[in-house]
Design an enzyme around this catalytic site. Structure first.
Site, short mmCIF file in Angstrom:
data_model
loop_
_atom_site.label_atom_id
_atom_site.label_comp_id
_atom_site.label_asym_id
_atom_site.label_seq_id
_atom_site.Cartn_x
_atom_site.Cartn_y
_atom_site.Cartn_z
N THR A 118 0.82 -1.21 0.00
CA THR A 118 0.00 0.00 0.00
C THR A 118 0.85 1.26 0.00
OG1 THR A 118 -1.47 1.32 1.40
CG2 THR A 118 -0.13 -0.29 2.51
N TYR A 142 -1.77 0.15 10.13
CA TYR A 142 -2.09 -0.56 8.88
C TYR A 142 -0.88 -0.54 7.95
CZ TYR A 142 -3.80 -1.08 4.11
OH TYR A 142 -3.95 -1.46 2.79
N1 LIG Z 1 -8.83 -0.67 -1.31
C1 LIG Z 1 -7.71 0.06 -1.43
O1 LIG Z 1 -7.75 1.25 -1.77
C2 LIG Z 1 -6.36 -0.56 -1.16
C3 LIG Z 1 -5.23 0.24 -1.31
C4 LIG Z 1 -3.97 -0.32 -1.07
C5 LIG Z 1 -3.86 -1.66 -0.72
N2 LIG Z 1 -4.97 -2.41 -0.59
C6 LIG Z 1 -4.81 -3.83 -0.22
O2 LIG Z 1 -5.46 -4.63 -1.20
C7 LIG Z 1 -5.97 -5.82 -0.61
C8 LIG Z 1 -7.44 -5.98 -0.96
O3 LIG Z 1 -8.16 -4.82 -0.57
P1 LIG Z 1 -9.72 -4.70 -0.84
O4 LIG Z 1 -10.05 -3.25 -0.90
O5 LIG Z 1 -10.12 -5.58 -1.96
O6 LIG Z 1 -10.28 -5.26 0.54
P2 LIG Z 1 -11.45 -6.31 0.84
O7 LIG Z 1 -11.73 -6.22 2.30
O8 LIG Z 1 -12.58 -6.10 -0.09
O9 LIG Z 1 -10.74 -7.69 0.51
C9 LIG Z 1 -9.96 -8.38 1.43
C10 LIG Z 1 -10.39 -9.83 1.40
O10 LIG Z 1 -9.57 -10.56 2.34
C11 LIG Z 1 -10.40 -11.46 3.05
N3 LIG Z 1 -9.75 -11.72 4.33
C12 LIG Z 1 -9.53 -10.85 5.35
N4 LIG Z 1 -8.91 -11.46 6.36
C13 LIG Z 1 -8.71 -12.74 5.98
C14 LIG Z 1 -8.11 -13.87 6.61
N5 LIG Z 1 -7.61 -13.79 7.86
N6 LIG Z 1 -8.07 -15.04 5.93
C15 LIG Z 1 -8.60 -15.14 4.68
N7 LIG Z 1 -9.19 -14.11 4.05
C16 LIG Z 1 -9.24 -12.93 4.69
C17 LIG Z 1 -11.74 -10.75 3.18
O11 LIG Z 1 -12.82 -11.63 3.42
C18 LIG Z 1 -11.83 -10.03 1.84
O12 LIG Z 1 -12.50 -10.83 0.87
C19 LIG Z 1 -5.68 -5.68 0.88
O13 LIG Z 1 -4.51 -6.41 1.18
C20 LIG Z 1 -5.48 -4.20 1.08
O14 LIG Z 1 -4.64 -3.94 2.18
C21 LIG Z 1 -6.23 -1.91 -0.79
O1 LIG Z 2 -16.09 9.85 4.60
C1 LIG Z 2 -14.92 10.11 4.24
C2 LIG Z 2 -13.99 9.10 3.88
C3 LIG Z 2 -12.71 9.49 3.51
N1 LIG Z 2 -12.37 10.79 3.51
C4 LIG Z 2 -11.01 11.19 3.11
O2 LIG Z 2 -10.81 10.74 1.80
C5 LIG Z 2 -9.44 10.35 1.61
C6 LIG Z 2 -9.41 8.91 1.12
O3 LIG Z 2 -9.86 8.08 2.19
P1 LIG Z 2 -10.21 6.54 2.01
O4 LIG Z 2 -10.72 6.04 3.33
O5 LIG Z 2 -11.07 6.37 0.81
O6 LIG Z 2 -8.81 5.89 1.67
P2 LIG Z 2 -7.43 5.96 2.46
O7 LIG Z 2 -6.55 6.94 1.72
O8 LIG Z 2 -7.62 6.17 3.89
O9 LIG Z 2 -6.88 4.48 2.31
C7 LIG Z 2 -6.97 3.67 1.12
O10 LIG Z 2 -5.80 3.77 0.36
C8 LIG Z 2 -4.63 3.54 1.09
C9 LIG Z 2 -3.49 3.72 0.13
O11 LIG Z 2 -3.37 5.07 -0.23
C10 LIG Z 2 -4.67 2.20 1.82
O12 LIG Z 2 -4.03 1.17 1.21
C11 LIG Z 2 -6.03 1.75 2.36
O13 LIG Z 2 -6.16 0.34 2.45
C12 LIG Z 2 -7.15 2.21 1.53
O14 LIG Z 2 -8.32 2.06 2.32
C13 LIG Z 2 -8.75 10.53 2.96
O15 LIG Z 2 -8.11 11.75 2.96
C14 LIG Z 2 -9.92 10.57 3.95
O16 LIG Z 2 -9.65 11.37 5.09
C15 LIG Z 2 -13.27 11.79 3.86
O17 LIG Z 2 -12.95 12.97 3.86
N2 LIG Z 2 -14.52 11.41 4.21
#
Ligand SMILES: NC(=O)c1ccc[n+]([C@@H]2O[C@H](COP(=O)([O-])OP(=O)(O)OC[C@H]3O[C@@H](n4cnc5c(N)ncnc54)[C@H](O)[C@@H]3O)[C@@H](O)[C@H]2O)c1
Ligand SMILES: O=c1ccn([C@@H]2O[C@H](COP(=O)(O)OP(=O)(O)O[C@H]3O[C@H](CO)[C@H](O)[C@H](O)[C@H]3O)[C@@H](O)[C@H]2O)c(=O)[nH]1
Length: 331
Positions: A118, A142
Site C-alpha cells: 500500500t 495498517y
Molecule cells: N482498497 C484500497 O484502496 C487498497 C489500497 C492499497 C492496498 N490495498 C490492499 O489490497 C488488498 C485488498 O483490498 P480490498 O479493498 O479488496 O479489501 P477487501 O476487504 O474487499 O478484501 C480483502 C479480502 O480478504 C479477506 N480476508 C480478510 N482477512 C482474511 C483472513 N484472515 N483469511 C482469509 N481471508 C481474509 C476478506 O474476506 C476479503 O475478501 C488488501 O490487502 C489491502 O490492504 C487496498
Molecule cells: O467519509 C470520508 C472518507 C474518507 N475521507 C477522506 O478521503 C481520503 C481517502 O480516504 P479513504 O478512506 O477512501 O482511503 P485511504 O486513503 O484512507 O486508504 C486507502 O488507500 C490507502 C493507500 O493510499 C490504503 O491502502 C487503504 O487500504 C485504503 O483504504 C482521505 O483523505 C480521507 O480522510 C473523507 O474525507 N470522508
C-alpha cells in the site's frame, strides 16, 4: 493452465483480479475467510476455499490440492482508520497471517508471490511524487503491518530464493467497466463509494475529514487508481515473477501520478451523478497523511504497466454505473 492461489480473492480488488486472471489464461483459486468478501463476487466456476490465512493446515491442503504456480496475497484488514484503534488485529491478520502464508509456500515449494502492499507505507512526506527508493515511514499501524511483510519478503527472497513483488497500490476505486463486479465493503469507509451512496440518497451527507491540511484547498490529496488497472498490474507483475530466473524482491508503485483532493472528488461526483447533496466539514481522521501520489515509472519500466483509465472521471463513472445497478447490494 497454471493455478494461481489468490488469498482475499472474494474482496473488492480480488474479485476484479479473478476476472483478469481468467481472461489471461490463468486459473484463479480463491482462498478467503469471507470476513469482508462475498462468495458471489467470484464466478461459481472458480475453485473457492473458505478458510483463514492463519490456518496452516488449510493452507497446506490448498497447496497440496491445487499446486499453484504462484500466489497473489491480498487477504488483509484494510482500514487505516481502524488500525489506529485496534492495531493488534492488523498485526495478527496482516503481518502474522502473511508469515503463516510464506511458511506454507516455503514448505510446499512455491516461491513466486505478488503481494498487496500500500501507499500507506510512505506516510507523511514533503516530497512531490513518491518513488520506491524513499525510505518506508508509515503513518499508521495498517501501513506498518504491510511494511513488515515487505521486509519479510525481502528476506525470503535473499535467503530462501523467493521471487516476490510487492505492489504498493494507491487508492483503489471504480468498478469493472463491464459492471460484473465492484466495490461492496460493509461497512463502507472509502471516499468515492460513500459519496455515491450520498448522491443516491442512501446517506444524508458526506463528511470531509479535515480541511486544514497543507494542500491547495486544505483537504487530503490521493492518487485514485482504477481497479481494472490494478487488476492488469497484477497479471503483469505475476507474469514477471513467474518468468524471472533470479530470486528477487521488488516494491512497485501502482498509481497514476496525478492527485485529487477530497473536495475535487466531491465536485466531480456531483457533476457525474447530476445530484447535489450535503457536505459537512469535519475534523481530521487520525493517521491520514496529507498527500499520497505515486511516481508510477518503475511499473512501466519493470513490467510494462501503465493506467488505461487515469482520469478520476472514468473511475467515478464506472463506480456510479455499478452502484446504480447494484443499489441494494452496495448499501
Ligand atoms: N482498497 C484500497 O484502496 C487498497 C489500497 C492499497 C492496498 N490495498 C490492499 O489490497 C488488498 C485488498 O483490498 P480490498 O479493498 O479488496 O479489501 P477487501 O476487504 O474487499 O478484501 C480483502 C479480502 O480478504 C479477506 N480476508 C480478510 N482477512 C482474511 C483472513 N484472515 N483469511 C482469509 N481471508 C481474509 C476478506 O474476506 C476479503 O475478501 C488488501 O490487502 C489491502 O490492504 C487496498
Ligand atoms: O467519509 C470520508 C472518507 C474518507 N475521507 C477522506 O478521503 C481520503 C481517502 O480516504 P479513504 O478512506 O477512501 O482511503 P485511504 O486513503 O484512507 O486508504 C486507502 O488507500 C490507502 C493507500 O493510499 C490504503 O491502502 C487503504 O487500504 C485504503 O483504504 C482521505 O483523505 C480521507 O480522510 C473523507 O474525507 N470522508
Amino acid at each position: 493452465m497454471q493455478n494461481i492461489l489468490i488469498t482475499g480473492g472474494a474482496g473488492y480488488i480480488g474479485s476484479h483480479i479473478c476476472l483478469k486472471l481468467q481472461e489471461n489464461g490463468y486459473r484463479p483459486v480463491v482462498f478467503d475467510n469471507l470476513s469482508n468478501g462475498h462468495r458471489d463476487a467470484v464466478s461459481p466456476d472458480v475453485p473457492f476455499i473458505h478458510a483463514d490465512i492463519r490456518d496452516s493446515a488449510a493452507l497446506n491442503k490448498a497447496f497440496d490440492d491445487f499446486k499453484p504456480a504462484a500466489v497473489i496475497h491480498m487477504a488483509a484488514l484494510i482500514e487505516a482508520g481502524a488500525s489506529m484503534v485496534e492495531p493488534a488485529r492488523f498485526y495478527e491478520v496482516n503481518t502474522a497471517g502473511a508469515l503463516n502464508l510464506l511458511e506454507a509456500m516455503r514448505h510446499n515449494g512455491c516461491k513466486h508471490i505478488v503481494f498487496s502492499s500500500t501507499a500507506a507505507v510512505y506516510g507523511n512526506r514533503d516530497e512531490g511524487l513518491l518513488s520506491e527508493t524513499l525510505e518506508v515511514r508509515a503513518e499508521n499501524p495498517y501501513g506498518r503491518s504491510k511494511a513488515m511483510v515487505e521486509t519479510m519478503l525481502r528476506d525470503y527472497a535473499d535467503i530462501y530464493g523467493f521471487h516476490a513483488i510487492a505492489l504498493r497500490y494507491f487508492n483503489a476505486a471504480g468498478a469493472d467497466p463491464e459492471g460484473r463486479t465492484g466495490e461492496r465493503h460493509d461497512p463502507e469507509t472509502h471516499l468515492i463509494p460513500l459519496i455515491l451512496q450520498t448522491a443516491s440518497g442512501q446517506r444524508d451527507h458526506i463528511k470531509i475529514f479535515g480541511t486544514d491540511y497543507d494542500t491547495p484547498d486544505g483537504t487530503c490529496i490521493r492518487d485514485y487508481i482504477h481497479v481494472d488497472d490494478l487488476a492488469s498490474a497484477h497479471v503483469k507483475a505475476l507474469a514477471h515473477v513467474i518468468a524471472s530466473e533470479n530470486a528477487a524482491f521488488d516494491a512497485v508503485n501502482i498509481g497514476t501520478g496525478e492527485g485529487c483532493s477530497v473536495k475535487e472528488i466531491i465536485e466531480l461526483c456531483k457533476e457525474i451523478t447530476g445530484q447535489d447533496f450535503g457536505v459537512i466539514e469535519d475534523a481530521r481522521r487520525p493517521g491520514d497523511p496529507a498527500k499520497l501520489v505515486a511516481n508510477p515509472a518503475k511499473a512501466q519500466d519493470m513490467f510494462g504497466w501503465w493506467a488505461d483509465y487515469p482520469s478520476p472521471r472514468q473511475i467515478i463513472a464506472h463506480a456510479w454505473a455499478y452502484h446504480q445497478k447494484n443499489m441494494a447490494k452496495t448499501r
